[in-house]
Design a protein around this motif. Structure first.
Motif, PDB file in Angstrom:
ATOM      1  N   GLY A   1       0.868  -1.295   0.076  1.00  0.00           N
ATOM      2  CA  GLY A   1       0.007   0.107   0.052  1.00  0.00           C
ATOM      3  C   GLY A   1       1.032   1.266  -0.004  1.00  0.00           C
ATOM      4  N   GLY A   2       0.245   2.550   0.088  1.00  0.00           N
ATOM      5  CA  GLY A   2       1.023   3.697   0.010  1.00  0.00           C
ATOM      6  C   GLY A   2      -0.119   4.878  -0.042  1.00  0.00           C
ATOM      7  N   ARG A   3       0.590   5.980   0.075  1.00  0.00           N
ATOM      8  CA  ARG A   3      -0.031   7.281  -0.035  1.00  0.00           C
ATOM      9  C   ARG A   3       1.071   8.229  -0.174  1.00  0.00           C
ATOM     10  NH1 ARG A   3      -2.194  10.680   4.737  1.00  0.00           N
ATOM     11  NH2 ARG A   3      -1.308  12.126   3.287  1.00  0.00           N
ATOM     12  N   LEU A   4       0.434   9.444  -0.830  1.00  0.00           N
ATOM     13  CA  LEU A   4       1.270  10.637  -1.063  1.00  0.00           C
ATOM     14  C   LEU A   4       1.257  11.542   0.226  1.00  0.00           C
ATOM     15  CD1 LEU A   4      -0.077  11.008  -4.732  1.00  0.00           C
ATOM     16  CD2 LEU A   4       2.396  10.547  -4.051  1.00  0.00           C
ATOM     17  N   TYR A   5       2.168  12.611   0.160  1.00  0.00           N
ATOM     18  CA  TYR A   5       1.949  13.267   1.504  1.00  0.00           C
ATOM     19  C   TYR A   5       2.785  14.829   0.701  1.00  0.00           C
ATOM     20  CZ  TYR A   5       6.982  12.720   2.394  1.00  0.00           C
ATOM     21  OH  TYR A   5       8.364  12.568   2.362  1.00  0.00           O
ATOM     22  N   GLY A   6       2.750  15.707   1.671  1.00  0.00           N
ATOM     23  CA  GLY A   6       3.355  17.070   1.372  1.00  0.00           C
ATOM     24  C   GLY A   6       2.539  18.031   0.860  1.00  0.00           C
ATOM     25  N   MET A   7       0.939  17.790   0.671  1.00  0.00           N
ATOM     26  CA  MET A   7       0.085  18.875   0.093  1.00  0.00           C
ATOM     27  C   MET A   7      -0.411  19.733   1.113  1.00  0.00           C
ATOM     28  SD  MET A   7      -1.823  19.942  -2.336  1.00  0.00           S
ATOM     29  CE  MET A   7      -3.302  20.875  -2.267  1.00  0.00           C
ATOM     30  N   PRO A   8      -0.072  21.374   1.292  1.00  0.00           N
ATOM     31  CA  PRO A   8       0.296  21.637  -0.108  1.00  0.00           C
ATOM     32  C   PRO A   8       1.743  22.203   0.331  1.00  0.00           C
ATOM     33  CG  PRO A   8      -0.742  23.350   1.585  1.00  0.00           C
ATOM     34  CD  PRO A   8      -0.656  21.732   1.932  1.00  0.00           C
ATOM     35  N   LEU A   9       2.402  22.295   1.462  1.00  0.00           N
ATOM     36  CA  LEU A   9       3.763  22.885   1.765  1.00  0.00           C
ATOM     37  C   LEU A   9       5.046  22.177   0.874  1.00  0.00           C
ATOM     38  CD1 LEU A   9       5.371  24.869   3.386  1.00  0.00           C
ATOM     39  CD2 LEU A   9       5.460  23.160   5.174  1.00  0.00           C
TER      40      LEU A   9
ATOM     41  N   ARG B   1      -3.060  15.245   6.060  1.00  0.00           N
ATOM     42  CA  ARG B   1      -3.877  14.086   6.130  1.00  0.00           C
ATOM     43  C   ARG B   1      -5.044  14.001   5.292  1.00  0.00           C
ATOM     44  NH1 ARG B   1      -3.542  15.073  12.736  1.00  0.00           N
ATOM     45  NH2 ARG B   1      -1.049  15.031  12.792  1.00  0.00           N
ATOM     46  N   ALA B   2      -5.226  15.087   4.887  1.00  0.00           N
ATOM     47  CA  ALA B   2      -6.842  15.001   4.139  1.00  0.00           C
ATOM     48  C   ALA B   2      -6.523  14.871   2.723  1.00  0.00           C
ATOM     49  CB  ALA B   2      -7.471  16.437   4.307  1.00  0.00           C
ATOM     50  N   PHE B   3      -5.392  14.626   2.238  1.00  0.00           N
ATOM     51  CA  PHE B   3      -4.922  14.388   0.762  1.00  0.00           C
ATOM     52  C   PHE B   3      -4.121  13.454   0.476  1.00  0.00           C
ATOM     53  CE2 PHE B   3      -5.873  19.104   1.601  1.00  0.00           C
ATOM     54  CZ  PHE B   3      -6.861  19.558   0.546  1.00  0.00           C
ATOM     55  N   PRO B   4      -4.445  12.238   0.941  1.00  0.00           N
ATOM     56  CA  PRO B   4      -3.470  10.904   0.786  1.00  0.00           C
ATOM     57  C   PRO B   4      -3.147  10.666  -0.615  1.00  0.00           C
ATOM     58  CG  PRO B   4      -5.819  10.349   1.360  1.00  0.00           C
ATOM     59  CD  PRO B   4      -5.698  11.713   1.571  1.00  0.00           C
ATOM     60  N   ALA B   5      -3.985  11.221  -1.587  1.00  0.00           N
ATOM     61  CA  ALA B   5      -3.871  11.128  -3.188  1.00  0.00           C
ATOM     62  C   ALA B   5      -3.026  12.193  -3.810  1.00  0.00           C
ATOM     63  CB  ALA B   5      -5.056  10.480  -3.643  1.00  0.00           C
ATOM     64  N   THR B   6      -2.818  13.194  -3.135  1.00  0.00           N
ATOM     65  CA  THR B   6      -2.094  13.969  -3.433  1.00  0.00           C
ATOM     66  C   THR B   6      -0.805  14.716  -2.726  1.00  0.00           C
ATOM     67  OG1 THR B   6      -4.257  15.041  -4.130  1.00  0.00           O
ATOM     68  CG2 THR B   6      -2.475  16.718  -4.234  1.00  0.00           C
ATOM     69  N   GLY B   7       0.376  15.122  -3.764  1.00  0.00           N
ATOM     70  CA  GLY B   7       1.409  15.412  -2.817  1.00  0.00           C
ATOM     71  C   GLY B   7       2.715  15.051  -3.766  1.00  0.00           C
ATOM     72  N   PRO B   8       3.797  15.870  -3.487  1.00  0.00           N
ATOM     73  CA  PRO B   8       4.961  15.688  -4.323  1.00  0.00           C
ATOM     74  C   PRO B   8       5.950  14.465  -3.367  1.00  0.00           C
ATOM     75  CG  PRO B   8       5.557  17.428  -2.663  1.00  0.00           C
ATOM     76  CD  PRO B   8       3.966  16.920  -2.488  1.00  0.00           C
ATOM     77  N   ALA B   9       5.695  13.647  -2.701  1.00  0.00           N
ATOM     78  CA  ALA B   9       6.408  12.688  -2.017  1.00  0.00           C
ATOM     79  C   ALA B   9       5.488  11.497  -1.609  1.00  0.00           C
ATOM     80  CB  ALA B   9       7.131  13.611  -0.788  1.00  0.00           C
ATOM     81  N   LEU B  10       6.107  10.375  -1.506  1.00  0.00           N
ATOM     82  CA  LEU B  10       5.490   9.208  -1.420  1.00  0.00           C
ATOM     83  C   LEU B  10       5.817   8.213  -0.253  1.00  0.00           C
ATOM     84  CD1 LEU B  10       3.502   6.915  -2.747  1.00  0.00           C
ATOM     85  CD2 LEU B  10       5.840   6.318  -4.111  1.00  0.00           C
ATOM     86  N   ILE B  11       5.014   7.796   0.424  1.00  0.00           N
ATOM     87  CA  ILE B  11       5.274   6.460   1.331  1.00  0.00           C
ATOM     88  C   ILE B  11       4.572   5.317   1.295  1.00  0.00           C
ATOM     89  CG2 ILE B  11       4.879   6.007   3.841  1.00  0.00           C
ATOM     90  CD1 ILE B  11       5.658   8.809   4.789  1.00  0.00           C
ATOM     91  N   ALA B  12       5.244   4.406   1.161  1.00  0.00           N
ATOM     92  CA  ALA B  12       4.577   2.776   0.904  1.00  0.00           C
ATOM     93  C   ALA B  12       5.352   1.656   1.777  1.00  0.00           C
ATOM     94  CB  ALA B  12       5.082   2.629  -0.802  1.00  0.00           C
ATOM     95  N   TRP B  13       4.389   0.742   1.530  1.00  0.00           N
ATOM     96  CA  TRP B  13       4.604  -0.222   2.705  1.00  0.00           C
ATOM     97  C   TRP B  13       4.132  -1.550   2.128  1.00  0.00           C
ATOM     98  CZ3 TRP B  13       1.262   3.959   3.733  1.00  0.00           C
ATOM     99  CH2 TRP B  13       0.032   3.647   3.695  1.00  0.00           C
ATOM    100  N   GLY B  14       4.540  -2.800   2.943  1.00  0.00           N
ATOM    101  CA  GLY B  14       4.408  -3.878   2.311  1.00  0.00           C
ATOM    102  C   GLY B  14       4.953  -5.083   3.633  1.00  0.00           C
ATOM    103  N   THR B  15       4.429  -6.133   3.337  1.00  0.00           N
ATOM    104  CA  THR B  15       4.604  -7.276   4.437  1.00  0.00           C
ATOM    105  C   THR B  15       5.654  -8.253   3.655  1.00  0.00           C
ATOM    106  OG1 THR B  15       2.705  -6.872   5.555  1.00  0.00           O
ATOM    107  CG2 THR B  15       3.787  -8.944   5.936  1.00  0.00           C
TER     108      THR B  15
END
Length: 248
Positions: free
Chosen positions: A167-175, A232-246
């Motif tokens: 899974g994953g999500r974007l972050y950094g919106m808007p700063l 936190r309100a924009f997990p699908a928007t941003g210039p950076a990415l966090i991802a994870w798995g098992t």
């Protein structure tokens, strides 16, 4: 306890990482390996959370700072200067982290293949990278990036490494967008044409833009608070990415 200061972007990232760690609900004493721990700002936070922490860092100057920070905070843990392959680590970690590392590696898939066997079965992986290849700019070049990651590319990388529950999500919106614009401007003027190799740029990347004092760190903490909440309100928007798995 006084924690090491984070960069502006680091504060945005840590907010997402911390919340993901809450979701993982690792038990106290869980073993955590951080690949590319830099100067230890995240490592100290992981150790302070009660995890058994090991950091690995190629850059000797950064590794020394990270080790001193752990010792200064009187926290258990260790920092090894070198690569994962040269460090001869015992397998069985509960969590493997690599924040802003994969983009520096020419063979990202090969690196994951070397790291993942250090996890116990059912162990977790948590990584962060710059997002969107179309946003590759002067700062990426200046700090030794080979690429940025579109979310589908990251998912394919983690799937291909054999991870499940990816899974994953974007972050950094808007700063984050404003921070990248400033960094690209700095890179155009001072960093991108200094004659260094990609490896040398990678080595110094963890030393760039680091807060110089606790006062600056406190200002970062206060100043980024509304942006940490907003992203936190924009997990699908941003210039950076966090991802994870098992690791199965």
């Amino acid at each position: 306890m006084s924690l090491p200061p984070l960069t502006l972007f680091g504060a945005l990232r840590w907010d997402v990482v911390r919340r993901r760690l809450d979701d993982l609900a690792l038990p106290p004493g869980a073993s955590v390996l951080e690949v590319g721990c830099g100067q230890g700002a995240v490592g100290v936070r992981l150790a302070a959370a009660g995890y058994e922490y090991t950091g690995v860092e190629l850059d000797a100057a950064s590794a020394e700072v990270a080790s001193d920070r752990l010792a200064g905070a009187e926290l258990p843990g260790r920092v090894v200067c070198g690569s994962v392959e040269s460090s001869r680590l015992d397998a069985g970690f509960d969590l493997l982290c690599a924040f802003e590392v994969l983009e520096h590696l020419e063979d990202d898939a090969g690196a994951l293949a070397a790291w993942l066997p250090l996890l116990r079965p059912g162990g977790s992986v948590l990584v962060s990278t710059p997002a969107w290849q179309r946003r590759f700019g002067p700062m990426d070049s200046a700090v030794g990036h080979h690429r940025r990651y579109d979310p589908p590319r990251m998912r394919a990388l983690l799937d291909g490494a054999g991870l499940t529950d990816v899974g994953g999500r974007l972050y950094g919106m808007p700063l984050g967008y404003a921070l990248e614009a400033v960094r690209n401007r700095v890179a155009r003027r001072r960093l991108d044409s200094d004659g260094t190799t990609t490896a040398e740029r990678t080595a110094r990347s963890g030393r760039l833009f680091q807060p110089s004092s606790r006062a600056v760190g406190a200002a970062v903490e206060v100043g980024t608070w509304p942006f940490r909440v907003a992203q936190r309100a924009f997990p699908a928007t941003g210039p950076a990415l966090i991802a994870w798995g098992t690791w199965p």
